[in-house]
Scaffold this active site. Structure first.
Site, mmCIF file in Angstrom:
data_model
loop_
_atom_site.group_PDB
_atom_site.id
_atom_site.type_symbol
_atom_site.label_atom_id
_atom_site.label_comp_id
_atom_site.label_asym_id
_atom_site.label_seq_id
_atom_site.Cartn_x
_atom_site.Cartn_y
_atom_site.Cartn_z
ATOM 1 N N GLY A 1 0.597 -1.197 0.075
ATOM 2 C CA GLY A 1 0.016 0.019 0.081
ATOM 3 C C GLY A 1 0.871 1.285 0.094
ATOM 4 O O GLY A 1 2.115 1.153 0.133
ATOM 5 N N ASP B 1 -8.959 -1.017 17.371
ATOM 6 C CA ASP B 1 -8.215 -0.823 18.686
ATOM 7 C C ASP B 1 -6.775 -1.280 18.341
ATOM 8 O O ASP B 1 -6.332 -1.867 17.131
ATOM 9 C CB ASP B 1 -8.835 -2.065 19.336
ATOM 10 C CG ASP B 1 -8.336 -1.859 20.711
ATOM 11 O OD1 ASP B 1 -7.866 -0.904 21.028
ATOM 12 O OD2 ASP B 1 -8.457 -2.867 21.588
#
Length: 602
Positions: free
Chosen positions: A329, A383
């Site tokens: 990415g 999280d």
């Protein structure tokens, strides 16, 4: 080497072990008190109080650890205790845990305290709990003085409707239900709609965990239906529908629906558990494939989850051979991200320096991650597990990754023999970056991704979160197709932002300019400008304008900001709204509306 001394002769060892366990017991008492208080706050519909309670509980563990460290240093000069005494401390501690109800959490507390006192070179030796010493299987509490972990109900005797009513009323919620009979009939109809009719086997029964699960503005009844060889998990969310009146809102009875409400992108539940391992075992039976580490975390025992995750990582490294690589990415300007392809997580380091136009510091970035940890994440923010001094074998690190680490974050690295020790790292669940999902997706994928992206940002707005950098690369797609935000270095409270409309150009020169012709303050946001970097792809543009045409209207953002400033909290549903009984079975609510209208007329 004989790890067990012939004689436990140290009185200091026993006293330190008792002090450590007393510190843990104080922590767990406060933990349970928070869950009990959550029930009172839910009954009173004190949503701000519930938010405050959840934030305070997150920081409570570290406060208890610091208290225990201070006591050990003050009373026993803990840093100078001899090695043979430390070994006896652990063995005495094990002895004290043999009849304990939370031994696994107490072992983690022991590690938390000792790893602050001992040097890192001791982390993998006999002084701490590298593996569990006490089994958590078959731990039971003291009935009838205490609630059982779960209750068993037998619908074959009194019928399903009576049994479901008994299940709900056994929780003794103070506000009455608006119409519990109606709600129970909705549950039965939803079961039939999902599974049809089924013959009752001799073992037909319903197991329900004895404590409610509180989060946001809902309380969840969690259980499982057993019939023959079939095991059906379920959750029943309870909501306030009117001042002083409750209702069952939906039936969630598919594995994916339950996995989403226990997702890593949601805040932790408040739930009272005397025997947490028994709750985790029960939840594991209905959340097949979900790691124990994530289940412990979801019920608020995030330090235990963090401990188990690290053990899972070490075990995975022993049984795999692939190498850590730079995450695929677009590279970020603030974080260096790498991953182990065979392990479904990413590792994120804060770089030593940030190129322009980034104007932030390491301390500010850490603060942003702490903000997210304390905030209600609503299923839309991932999280993170935060670790210090993580040792990874050099042989498992790709050469390109090592070069990138040495270039971007040398202050975070320390070489120790065959290991590279990373001083500070965040670990998150790996997702498919939304930009890659959109780039490779079908038309249907793109429509789904854009609809989810808009919903995610709008829900974050309602929770008083402005993502800052809203490029698609900063969002990920979970395995359940949910879009989740995971890049926090520019995050702000929406109430701290100044929502502005773009002033009209003063002349043709302004209109043709590539630079703003208006002043921009540090907290100014201009929703109208977001279309320039969000709508470049024609297929994306079509889906975006179809589902979220209001996204670029400053009025939408200002409305949400005003809503928050008035102290109002919206309702959030971590499941499709079409599952809500009032939407799914409107005919069952029509009679109530007629009755209410008649009463008002009278």
């Amino acid at each position: 080497m004989n790890h067990f001394p012939k004689l436990l002769s140290s009185q200091i060892g026993f006293d330190v072990a008792e002090t450590l366990l007393a510190g843990f017991d104080r922590h767990y008492c406060i933990f349970r008190e928070a869950a009990i208080r959550a029930k009172n706050l839910f009954e009173a519909a004190d949503w701000h109080g519930l938010q405050k309670l959840a934030r305070e509980r997150i920081t409570s563990y570290d406060e208890r650890v610091r208290e225990c460290i201070a006591k050990l240093e003050d009373e026993y000069d803990a840093e100078n205790i001899d090695d043979d005494v430390w070994q006896q401390i652990k063995l005495h501690y094990i002895g004290l845990l043999t009849t304990h109800r939370q031994p696994e959490c107490a072992e983690t507390f022991f590690n938390s305290v000792c790893c602050h006192i001992l040097h890192r070179s001791y982390f993998n030796n006999d002084f701490i709990f590298v593996r569990p010493a006490i089994s958590t299987e078959y731990i039971e509490n003291d009935e009838p003085a205490a609630k059982p972990t779960y209750r068993a109900y037998y619908p074959g005797k009194d019928g399903l409707a009576v049994t479901l009513e008994r299940i709900v009323t056994n929780f003794q919620l103070n506000p009455p239900f608006e119409n519990l009979t109606r709600d129970v009939q909705c549950v039965i109809q939803a079961l039939r709609d999902n599974f049809g009719t089924f013959n009752e086997a001799p073992n037909f029964q319903i197991h329900v965990l004895s404590s409610l699960f509180f989060r946001n503005k809902a309380a969840y009844i969690i259980g499982r239906i057993i019939n023959g060889d079939m095991m059906l998990p379920f959750a029943l969310p309870v909501h306030h529908v009117k001042p002083g009146l409750l209702a069952l809102d939906a039936l969630l009875c598919k594995r994916d629906q339950l996995l989403i409400i226990f997702s890593f992108a949601h805040s932790y539940f408040l739930v009272d558990m005397e025997v947490p391992s028994a709750y985790v075992e029960f939840l594991g039976s209905i959340l097949h494939g979900k790691p124990k580490a994530e289940i412990y975390t979801s019920v608020g025992l995030q330090k235990q989850g963090k401990n188990l995750f690290y053990r899972d990582l070490l075990r995975h490294l022993k049984h795999s051979s692939d190498r850590f690589i730079i995450a695929p990415g677009i590279k970020g300007m603030v974080m260096l991200v790498f991953t182990l392809p065979s392990f479904p997580y990413v590792f994120k380091l804060i770089k030593d320096a940030f190129p322009p136009p980034k104007e932030t510091t390491r301390e500010q970035v850490v603060g942003k991650y702490q903000l997210v940890k304390r905030h209600d994440r609503l299923g839309r923010m991932a999280d993170t597990l935060e670790y210090s001094s993580v040792a990874l074998p050099l042989s498992r690190l790709d050469d390109a990754l090592i070069r990138e680490l040495e270039k971007e974050a040398p202050s975070m690295l320390e070489y120790e023999g065959d290991n590279l020790v990373i001083r500070h790292v965040y670990i998150e669940r790996r997702m498919v970056p939304l930009n890659i999902f959109l780039q490779n997706g079908t038309d249907a994928d793109i429509e789904h991704g854009i609809r989810e992206y808009g919903n995610a940002v709008k829900e974050l707005m309602q929770a008083n979160i402005f993502p800052g950098d809203m490029l698609y690369k900063n969002f990920g797609v979970t395995r359940h197709g949910r879009v989740v935000f995971y890049d926090y270095d520019e995050i702000e409270y929406l109430t701290d932002c100044n929502v502005r409309a773009v002033p009209p150009p003063r002349n043709e020169e302004d209109e043709m300019s590539g630079e703003p012709w208006y002043s921009v303050g540090p907290h100014d946001i201009f929703p109208e400008t977001y279309n320039t970097f969000l709508l470049g792809d024609p297929r994306v543009r079509e889906s975006f304008l179809k589902h979220h045409a209001d996204f670029f209207d400053p009025a939408l953002w200002q409305k949400q900001k005003d809503y928050i400033l008035r102290g109002e909290l919206p309702d959030f549903y971590p499941y499709d709204r079409s599952l809500r009984f009032s939407i799914r079975y409107p005919e069952r609510f029509a009679a109530d509306h007629v009755t209410a209208a008649t009463e008002r007329a009278a």
